[in-house]
Design a protein around this motif. Structure first.
Motif, PDB file in Angstrom:
ATOM      1  N   UNK A   1      14.152  50.645  -8.973  1.00 13.97           N
ATOM      2  CA  UNK A   1      13.998  51.950  -9.612  1.00 13.97           C
ATOM      3  C   UNK A   1      14.809  52.941  -8.804  1.00 13.97           C
ATOM      4  N   UNK A   2      15.789  53.564  -9.439  1.00 12.12           N
ATOM      5  CA  UNK A   2      16.691  54.450  -8.721  1.00 12.12           C
ATOM      6  C   UNK A   2      16.917  55.724  -9.531  1.00 12.12           C
ATOM      7  N   UNK A   3      17.166  56.807  -8.850  1.00 12.54           N
ATOM      8  CA  UNK A   3      17.397  58.083  -9.525  1.00 12.54           C
ATOM      9  C   UNK A   3      17.235  59.243  -8.546  1.00 12.54           C
ATOM     10  N   UNK A   4      17.274  60.425  -9.079  1.00 11.37           N
ATOM     11  CA  UNK A   4      17.151  61.622  -8.247  1.00 11.37           C
ATOM     12  C   UNK A   4      15.725  61.773  -7.730  1.00 11.37           C
ATOM     13  N   UNK A   5      15.558  62.723  -6.853  1.00 13.95           N
ATOM     14  CA  UNK A   5      14.218  62.987  -6.327  1.00 13.95           C
ATOM     15  C   UNK A   5      13.328  63.616  -7.385  1.00 13.95           C
ATOM     16  N   UNK A   6      12.036  63.278  -7.315  1.00 14.13           N
ATOM     17  CA  UNK A   6      11.011  63.908  -8.146  1.00 14.13           C
ATOM     18  C   UNK A   6      11.204  63.691  -9.647  1.00 14.13           C
ATOM     19  N   UNK A   7      11.774  62.527 -10.016  1.00 17.39           N
ATOM     20  CA  UNK A   7      11.931  62.216 -11.446  1.00 17.39           C
ATOM     21  C   UNK A   7      10.808  61.301 -11.943  1.00 17.39           C
ATOM     22  N   UNK A   8       9.994  60.803 -11.028  1.00 16.03           N
ATOM     23  CA  UNK A   8       8.863  59.977 -11.436  1.00 16.03           C
ATOM     24  C   UNK A   8       9.038  58.498 -11.142  1.00 16.03           C
ATOM     25  N   UNK A   9       9.920  58.135 -10.221  1.00 13.74           N
ATOM     26  CA  UNK A   9      10.120  56.721  -9.884  1.00 13.74           C
ATOM     27  C   UNK A   9       8.842  56.100  -9.324  1.00 13.74           C
ATOM     28  N   UNK A  10       8.214  56.831  -8.405  1.00 17.37           N
ATOM     29  CA  UNK A  10       6.989  56.316  -7.787  1.00 17.37           C
ATOM     30  C   UNK A  10       5.864  56.201  -8.810  1.00 17.37           C
TER      31      UNK A  10
ATOM     32  N   UNK B   1       9.667  44.453  -7.502  1.00 22.55           N
ATOM     33  CA  UNK B   1       9.943  45.862  -7.818  1.00 22.55           C
ATOM     34  C   UNK B   1      10.199  46.641  -6.530  1.00 22.55           C
ATOM     35  N   UNK B   2      11.224  47.477  -6.552  1.00 20.38           N
ATOM     36  CA  UNK B   2      11.536  48.300  -5.385  1.00 20.38           C
ATOM     37  C   UNK B   2      11.673  49.756  -5.800  1.00 20.38           C
ATOM     38  N   UNK B   3      10.872  50.590  -5.175  1.00 19.18           N
ATOM     39  CA  UNK B   3      10.972  52.040  -5.365  1.00 19.18           C
ATOM     40  C   UNK B   3      11.878  52.584  -4.271  1.00 19.18           C
ATOM     41  N   UNK B   4      12.922  53.302  -4.660  1.00 20.48           N
ATOM     42  CA  UNK B   4      13.925  53.745  -3.696  1.00 20.48           C
ATOM     43  C   UNK B   4      13.822  55.242  -3.425  1.00 20.48           C
ATOM     44  N   UNK B   5      14.457  55.641  -2.331  1.00 23.10           N
ATOM     45  CA  UNK B   5      14.518  57.071  -2.004  1.00 23.10           C
ATOM     46  C   UNK B   5      15.355  57.801  -3.049  1.00 23.10           C
ATOM     47  N   UNK B   6      14.990  59.023  -3.335  1.00 19.04           N
ATOM     48  CA  UNK B   6      15.708  59.798  -4.338  1.00 19.04           C
ATOM     49  C   UNK B   6      17.139  60.106  -3.931  1.00 19.04           C
TER      50      UNK B   6
END
Length: 544
Positions: free
Chosen positions: A282-291, A329-334
């Motif tokens: 899961x990748x994208x900008x900060x605070x888009x709801x990845x987590x 599944x991997x949650x990445x830094x924004x």
């Protein structure tokens, strides 16, 4: 083209047929297993340090009947093959007193009709730890036992090493590597898809089909090896054109064989996803709801969720089962370099972003998460370039649908398409609008994710091929590489660019013997001199 003089010996004085010597194995007497001379082994096949209703001790080897007699104080002739009998087990430390250990069900499997091909004795005990330990100690005690008639009669009994029962099964020709390692994989399987695939490979029809492939390859190699050997040894009456034609035919056969083996190997590699798991980032900008999304997928709060941008600063990894699939599944830094270009990132943020980019390079599917509630959609172009250059499958997930003006949905999609077009991604791609807060459209995301999983693994094929890493290594290193070497050597000879044509032909024979050896490592078969000579003399008229 070379035309060597007739000779039955190579330059080192070795007969051509002796090239196969290292492939030949001494065949045992049919009445005894290959492993007859090895110590009898025993082990607990169920958990040893856990409390359970029952436990199984398995014994395999020539001393199995002897162990039965010493534990039960009965004659081994009372054993009825493959029939469960109830027996008292006694301590072997004092042969004059009956110190009862347990009341056990005993099953005897005489060779060769057992898993290992040896005499196998199974002791089904009550599962108490002290019971198991006392029986194991009594068996171990027998290796030092002296009979009344013979001192130090060399009773070889030992506790089995990991995989030793399976090793003996392989050595005695009861199971091949594919079957044995599939059994291990079945025990280690973590997901339903994985279990189904392994069971399919263990099915007799599928198993026989896979083994048939290896045997067919082996037969092609032996046939062509024999022709090449005959060209080297019996060529005095052969014309150069005849030799050329034989070598061309061998080359054609090897090229076709290499193609089939590589196709087989490609299908094996695709099935590796069932074993390793499919990596999803899961990748994208900060605070888009990845987590929030990863928590939704995992159905647990594994990632911290807050409104503070940059909350996730390191990779958060979670293994789940999704519709039978094993997903990592991997949650990445924004990654928000475009919007935050005026802000100096701290070192932790920089490291997190660097890790996210690095992780993207090795992912199988990327979920590009964007915030649909913002007036301008932000997708980092560096990320898109990596996806494009590495042909990474992806899904664009537009989160926060609950905050989006539905009249502007077409504007959001057009913005996304425009950003992708700037890096050269012009093909149609999935854009899924969801809300992690209200669960809106989550099922549609699941459906699209499942579709892409099937595409990656090619699960709709009739018979996905599952092989262990060991078999894969044999395929790659022993079979494919050596076969390619042989093909290149043949092309060199036929192009008249070889400085030592006859020597190259001998090298080809040696290389092909390594390919055959590789197949033997998988199937457990061996190539004997008689098999090769029968092929040679059936295809060539030596006396002509």
């Amino acid at each position: 083209m070379f035309c060597p003089t007739k000779r039955l010996f190579l330059e080192n004085g070795t007969k051509t047929s002796q090239i196969f010597d290292h492939l030949s194995h001494v065949k045992p007497l049919k009445s005894l297993p290959v492993t007859y001379h090895l110590p009898t082994i025993y082990a607990v096949s169920t958990g040893i340090n856990i409390k359970s209703a029952t436990a199984l001790i398995r014994i395999s080897g020539s001393q199995s009947k002897y162990i039965f007699s010493r534990l039960t104080r009965k004659k081994s002739s009372e054993l009825i093959p493959r029939k469960a009998i109830l027996q008292n087990l006694y301590s072997t430390f004092d042969k004059y007193r009956k110190n009862l250990l347990d009341n056990s069900i005993v099953i005897f499997f005489p060779h060769p009709n057992s898993f290992t091909g040896e005499d196998v004795l199974e002791l089904h005990l009550h599962g108490g730890k002290t019971i198991i330990k006392s029986v194991l100690n009594s068996i171990d005690n027998l290796k030092n036992y002296d009979t009344d008639k013979v001192k130090n009669n060399n009773i070889q009994i030992k506790y089995a090493e990991p995989g030793e029962f399976s090793r003996r099964s392989f050595l005695n020709g009861k199971k091949n590597l594919i079957e044995l390692e599939s059994i291990k994989d079945l025990i280690d399987s973590e997901t339903e898809k994985e279990r189904q695939n392994i069971i399919q490979n263990l099915d007799s029809q599928t198993r026989n089909k896979n083994i048939s492939n290896f045997k067919d390859w082996r037969n092609v190699l032996i046939d062509n090896y024999s022709e090449l050997t005959a060209v080297i040894d019996f060529n005095e009456d052969m014309e150069i054109n005849d030799i050329n034609n034989i070598l061309r035919k061998i080359l054609t056969n090897f090229e076709e064989l290499a193609k089939n083996i590589k196709n087989f190997n490609e299908r094996v590699l695709r099935s590796n996803f069932l074993l390793d798991g499919i990596k999803i980032l899961l990748i994208g900008s900060t605070n888009v709801g990845k987590s929030s999304l990863i928590n939704k997928l995992v159905k647990d709060d594994v990632a911290i969720v807050s409104n503070i941008p940059g909350t996730t600063r390191d990779l958060i990894e979670k293994i789940i089962e999704f519709n039978g699939w094993k997903l990592i599944l991997t949650d990445s830094a924004g990654i928000n370099k475009n919007l935050r270009s005026g802000k100096v990132l701290d070192e932790i943020e920089k490291i997190g972003i660097k890790k996210s980019i690095s992780k993207l390079m090795g992912t199988d599917i990327s979920l590009l998460v964007v915030d649909g509630s913002q007036p301008n959609i932000c997708i980092d172009t560096e990320v898109l370039k990596i996806i494009k250059d590495n042909n990474i499958p992806f899904i664009v997930v537009v989160n926060k649908f609950d905050l989006i003006d539905t009249n502007k949905l077409h504007i959001i999609k057009n913005q996304i398409i425009s950003i992708f077009n700037t890096v050269g991604i012009t093909k149609t791609f999935p854009i899924i609008l969801i809300s992690c807060k209200t669960d809106y459209n989550i099922e549609e995301l699941y459906t699209e994710l499942t579709r892409q999983l099937k595409t990656i693994v090619n699960i709709d094929s009739k018979d996905p091929i599952r092989m262990s890493y060991r078999v894969q290594n044999i395929l790659r290193e022993d079979i494919i590489k050596n076969l390619d070497d042989a093909i290149n050597q043949l092309r060199l000879i036929l192009s008249n660019n070889s400085s030592d044509e006859e020597g190259d032909a001998v090298i080809i024979c040696e290389v092909i013997s390594e390919v055959i050896n590789g197949i033997n490592k998988i199937t457990g078969e061996s190539v004997g001199i008689e098999e090769v000579l029968d092929t040679v003399f059936s295809k060539f008229c030596i006396g002509k």
